[in-house]
Design a protein around this motif. Structure first.
Motif, PDB file in Angstrom:
ATOM      1  N   GLY A 142       1.012  -1.204   0.408  1.00 32.29           N
ATOM      2  CA  GLY A 142      -0.107   0.354   0.022  1.00 32.29           C
ATOM      3  C   GLY A 142       1.218   0.887   0.324  1.00 32.29           C
ATOM      4  O   GLY A 142       0.537   2.329  -0.622  1.00 32.29           O
ATOM      5  N   THR A 143       1.801   1.227   0.768  1.00 29.73           N
ATOM      6  CA  THR A 143       2.566   2.043   0.621  1.00 29.73           C
ATOM      7  C   THR A 143       3.075   2.403  -0.506  1.00 29.73           C
ATOM      8  O   THR A 143       3.298   4.270  -0.808  1.00 29.73           O
ATOM      9  N   MET A 144       3.869   2.001  -1.047  1.00 24.09           N
ATOM     10  CA  MET A 144       4.619   1.802  -2.485  1.00 24.09           C
ATOM     11  C   MET A 144       3.198   2.573  -3.305  1.00 24.09           C
ATOM     12  O   MET A 144       4.175   2.804  -4.327  1.00 24.09           O
ATOM     13  N   LEU A 145       2.465   1.855  -3.428  1.00 25.21           N
ATOM     14  CA  LEU A 145       1.320   2.186  -4.678  1.00 25.21           C
ATOM     15  C   LEU A 145       1.367   3.442  -3.890  1.00 25.21           C
ATOM     16  O   LEU A 145       1.229   4.548  -4.560  1.00 25.21           O
ATOM     17  N   ASN A 146       1.125   3.993  -2.869  1.00 27.16           N
ATOM     18  CA  ASN A 146       0.489   5.737  -2.404  1.00 27.16           C
ATOM     19  C   ASN A 146       1.726   6.343  -2.895  1.00 27.16           C
ATOM     20  O   ASN A 146       1.288   7.229  -3.439  1.00 27.16           O
ATOM     21  N   GLU A 147       2.569   6.065  -2.610  1.00 31.57           N
ATOM     22  CA  GLU A 147       4.215   6.847  -3.076  1.00 31.57           C
ATOM     23  C   GLU A 147       3.921   7.232  -4.494  1.00 31.57           C
ATOM     24  O   GLU A 147       4.016   8.771  -5.157  1.00 31.57           O
ATOM     25  N   ALA A 148       4.263   6.033  -5.496  1.00 33.08           N
ATOM     26  CA  ALA A 148       3.935   6.383  -6.906  1.00 33.08           C
ATOM     27  C   ALA A 148       2.728   7.180  -7.338  1.00 33.08           C
ATOM     28  O   ALA A 148       3.471   7.680  -9.165  1.00 33.08           O
ATOM     29  N   LEU A 149       1.572   7.078  -7.030  1.00 33.54           N
ATOM     30  CA  LEU A 149       0.171   7.919  -7.073  1.00 33.54           C
ATOM     31  C   LEU A 149       0.731   9.156  -6.900  1.00 33.54           C
ATOM     32  O   LEU A 149       0.423  10.280  -7.646  1.00 33.54           O
ATOM     33  N   ASP A 150       1.084   9.205  -5.362  1.00 37.72           N
ATOM     34  CA  ASP A 150       1.743  10.339  -5.353  1.00 37.72           C
ATOM     35  C   ASP A 150       2.789  11.243  -6.398  1.00 37.72           C
ATOM     36  O   ASP A 150       2.384  12.652  -6.287  1.00 37.72           O
ATOM     37  N   ALA A 151       3.540  10.953  -6.362  1.00 36.57           N
ATOM     38  CA  ALA A 151       4.591  11.404  -7.142  1.00 36.57           C
ATOM     39  C   ALA A 151       4.305  11.420  -8.615  1.00 36.57           C
ATOM     40  O   ALA A 151       4.644  12.354  -9.095  1.00 36.57           O
ATOM     41  N   LYS A 152       2.747  10.851  -8.975  1.00 34.51           N
ATOM     42  CA  LYS A 152       2.433  11.488 -10.227  1.00 34.51           C
ATOM     43  C   LYS A 152       1.119  12.443 -10.147  1.00 34.51           C
ATOM     44  O   LYS A 152       0.831  13.069 -11.624  1.00 34.51           O
ATOM     45  N   GLY A 153       1.108  13.079  -8.615  1.00 33.56           N
ATOM     46  CA  GLY A 153       0.317  14.589  -8.619  1.00 33.56           C
ATOM     47  C   GLY A 153      -0.835  13.767  -7.918  1.00 33.56           C
ATOM     48  O   GLY A 153      -1.904  15.089  -7.969  1.00 33.56           O
ATOM     49  N   TYR A 154      -0.941  12.551  -8.281  1.00 35.13           N
ATOM     50  CA  TYR A 154      -3.037  12.428  -7.659  1.00 35.13           C
ATOM     51  C   TYR A 154      -2.591  12.841  -6.390  1.00 35.13           C
ATOM     52  O   TYR A 154      -1.690  12.334  -5.654  1.00 35.13           O
ATOM     53  N   ARG A 155      -3.639  13.086  -5.637  1.00 33.51           N
ATOM     54  CA  ARG A 155      -3.900  12.767  -3.983  1.00 33.51           C
ATOM     55  C   ARG A 155      -5.096  11.546  -3.877  1.00 33.51           C
ATOM     56  O   ARG A 155      -5.423  11.099  -3.782  1.00 33.51           O
ATOM     57  N   VAL A 156      -3.996  10.799  -2.973  1.00 30.29           N
ATOM     58  CA  VAL A 156      -4.068   9.472  -2.513  1.00 30.29           C
ATOM     59  C   VAL A 156      -4.697   9.693  -1.391  1.00 30.29           C
ATOM     60  O   VAL A 156      -3.724  10.360   0.075  1.00 30.29           O
ATOM     61  N   GLN A 157      -5.646   9.187  -0.603  1.00 35.04           N
ATOM     62  CA  GLN A 157      -6.123   8.186   0.712  1.00 35.04           C
ATOM     63  C   GLN A 157      -5.797   6.532   0.816  1.00 35.04           C
ATOM     64  O   GLN A 157      -6.920   6.770  -0.047  1.00 35.04           O
ATOM     65  N   ARG A 158      -5.589   6.603   1.254  1.00 37.48           N
ATOM     66  CA  ARG A 158      -5.895   4.931   1.703  1.00 37.48           C
ATOM     67  C   ARG A 158      -6.112   4.357   3.458  1.00 37.48           C
ATOM     68  O   ARG A 158      -5.939   5.459   3.962  1.00 37.48           O
ATOM     69  N   VAL A 159      -7.567   3.368   2.961  1.00 40.45           N
ATOM     70  CA  VAL A 159      -7.476   2.974   3.899  1.00 40.45           C
ATOM     71  C   VAL A 159      -7.100   1.014   3.898  1.00 40.45           C
ATOM     72  O   VAL A 159      -6.430   0.724   2.833  1.00 40.45           O
TER      73      VAL A 159
END
Length: 481
Positions: free
Chosen positions: A19-36
């Motif tokens: 989950g952390t890996m996906l969160n960081e990858a999507l954050d790097a592309k500029g998306y705003r991510v909320q994880r549960v």
């Protein structure tokens, strides 16, 4: 440098490291991510927050990702869902899509693959928003709408356009001259997925027969005398976009088999070419003629007709929707006031009633042209009933000499251009004809199709007369004094 995006993603993943890996990858592309970590927590978030995309694992504590899809769709019907799992089967993927998922990924997968799918999903959403806005404009009433009118007939046309525009199918637009076929074709293209690509218009009635094939399909260098270099035709210029074949009923019979081949195979062959050129083009055809009658007269091919007659939009004549005339009149007057900077206040009730009572054989185009003259005559002030009656004279209603405007269309004006003394009848008729053609072109700002309609001529005949009288573009640009 990551791009700044407004799209929000809800990530439902119980594996902390993944989950952390996906969160960081999507954050790097500029998306705003909320994880549960649980589907139930994701549903709770959706009660108060909006997300463009939901990324969910299948194997979760409590409710599974597959079980959550119907609940997610109910809570956030406009959000797309992408399902991820390490235990994928073909049946599971089919079930996820059947439940409403946008896509399905089997773990492990590359981040670049996920990023491409997420980007395409977001691009699709942006296109859907753009189409929704265009559809809203199309279906809105009044002058703000793309197509003006509130009558049942015109609402049916708008709804038909809305259904057809997003499809890739060929469109056939039918209607009398002046009913707005070109506007409808513009709207179909604007509401289609091809809206950002070329829109090429071809007036089949204005092209001499010997130039038709070259105009549509282009030529290779040396294909004929004077072909110093290769040139793409209209179809190639429309690649990835839309081509409008206006006045398709006037297309020469000799060209129709070649057009049929283009419609069927989506390929063209340039003059002098040795191999076909593949195309991705949507075809819109339009005509004011009855193609069935042309087929019976052997002037239009049946096989071409059936290829074009796929999605038909039939436009009503203005006399069939008279309730729209006041709305159209105000729309055109607002536009004319802005373009010509005229101080015209509007219409008296009598003027609107007179406009609505007339049958308008030239349809919406005639109404727009008449209103321009009315606005000039009435300024400053309001357009009155007497202005309307005067403008409509010459359509069969008798008029006295003092009521006839002495403008460039007046017989007195035409006769005034003749020489004094002995008159050569043949030369004099040619002079009058030349002046009328120039005036028609000036009134239509050089639009040969509209000028031909004013003169009750076929556009091909008008073009021939322009060549005959050696009419120069400089004579069309400035009105005669």
């Amino acid at each position: 440098m990551p791009q700044t995006l407004q799209e929000r993603i809800l990530l439902v993943e119980d594996d902390p490291a993944f989950g952390t890996m996906l969160n960081e990858a999507l954050d790097a592309k500029g998306y705003r991510v909320q994880r549960v970590s649980r589907a139930e927590d994701g549903l709770a978030r959706l009660r108060t927050e909006r997300f463009d995309l939901i990324l969910t694992d299948v194997k979760l504590p409590g409710m599974s990702g597959l079980e959550s899809i119907p609940h997610l769709k109910q809570m956030a019907p406009e959000s797309d869902i992408i399902v991820m799992t390490a235990f994928s089967t073909k049946e599971m993927a089919v079930e996820a899509v059947r439940q409403g998922a946008y896509d399905f990924f089997s773990k492990p997968f590359s981040l670049s693959e996920l990023e491409i799918v997420v980007r395409r999903c977001m691009e699709k959403r942006q296109l859907q928003k753009k189409l929704a806005q265009l559809r809203s404009n199309l279906l809105s009433s009044g002058p703000a709408g793309c197509i003006v009118g509130e009558s049942t007939a015109i609402r049916m046309v708008k709804e038909r356009i809305e259904r057809i525009a997003p499809l890739e199918t060929t469109v056939l637009i039918l209607g009398e001259s002046g009913t707005g076929k070109e506007l409808v074709s513009d709207t179909v293209h604007a509401l289609s997925p091809r809206a950002g690509n070329p829109f090429i218009r071809v007036n089949c009635a204005a092209i001499p027969e010997n130039l038709f094939e070259n105009e549509l399909f282009g030529h290779e260098k040396g294909a004929f005398t004077g072909a110093a270099q290769s040139q793409a035709g209209k179809f190639e210029l429309a690649d990835k976009g839309t081509i409008l074949l206006d006045e398709i009923g006037d297309m020469p019979l000799s060209i129709q088999p070649k057009l049929l081949r283009v419609v069927e195979q989506k390929q063209v062959e340039r003059l002098g070419g040795r191999k076909p050129v593949s195309l991705d083009v949507r075809i819109i055809a339009a005509t004011n003629q009855h193609l069935e009658e042309l087929m019976r007269e052997k002037r239009f091919r049946e096989d071409l007709y059936y290829r074009l007659n796929v999605a038909v939009i039939q436009l009503p004549a203005l006399r069939k929707r008279k309730e729209d005339i006041p709305l159209l009149a105000r729309h055109f007057l607002n536009r004319i006031r802005t373009q010509l900077a005229l101080d015209v206040e509007g219409f008296t009730p009598g003027a609107e009633a007179a406009l609505q009572a007339y049958d308008w054989p030239g349809n919406v185009r005639q109404l727009a042209n008449v209103l321009e003259g009315l606005a000039i005559s009435a300024a400053p002030g309001r357009i009155e009933e007497r202005h309307v009656h005067r403008a409509l004279r010459g359509t069969g209603e008798p008029a006295s000499a003092q009521d006839l405007p002495q403008d460039e269309w007046s017989p007195h004006r035409c006769l005034a251009s003749l020489p004094h003394g002995p008159i050569n009848l043949k030369d004099s008729i040619a002079t009058v004809e030349r002046n009328l053609i120039i005036n028609a072109l000036q009134r239509t700002r050089g639009n040969q199709k509209e000028a031909a309609a004013l003169l009750a001529l076929n556009p091909k005949n008008l073009w021939a007369k322009m060549q005959k009288h050696d009419i120069l573009s400089t004579e069309i640009e400035a009105p005669l004094l």
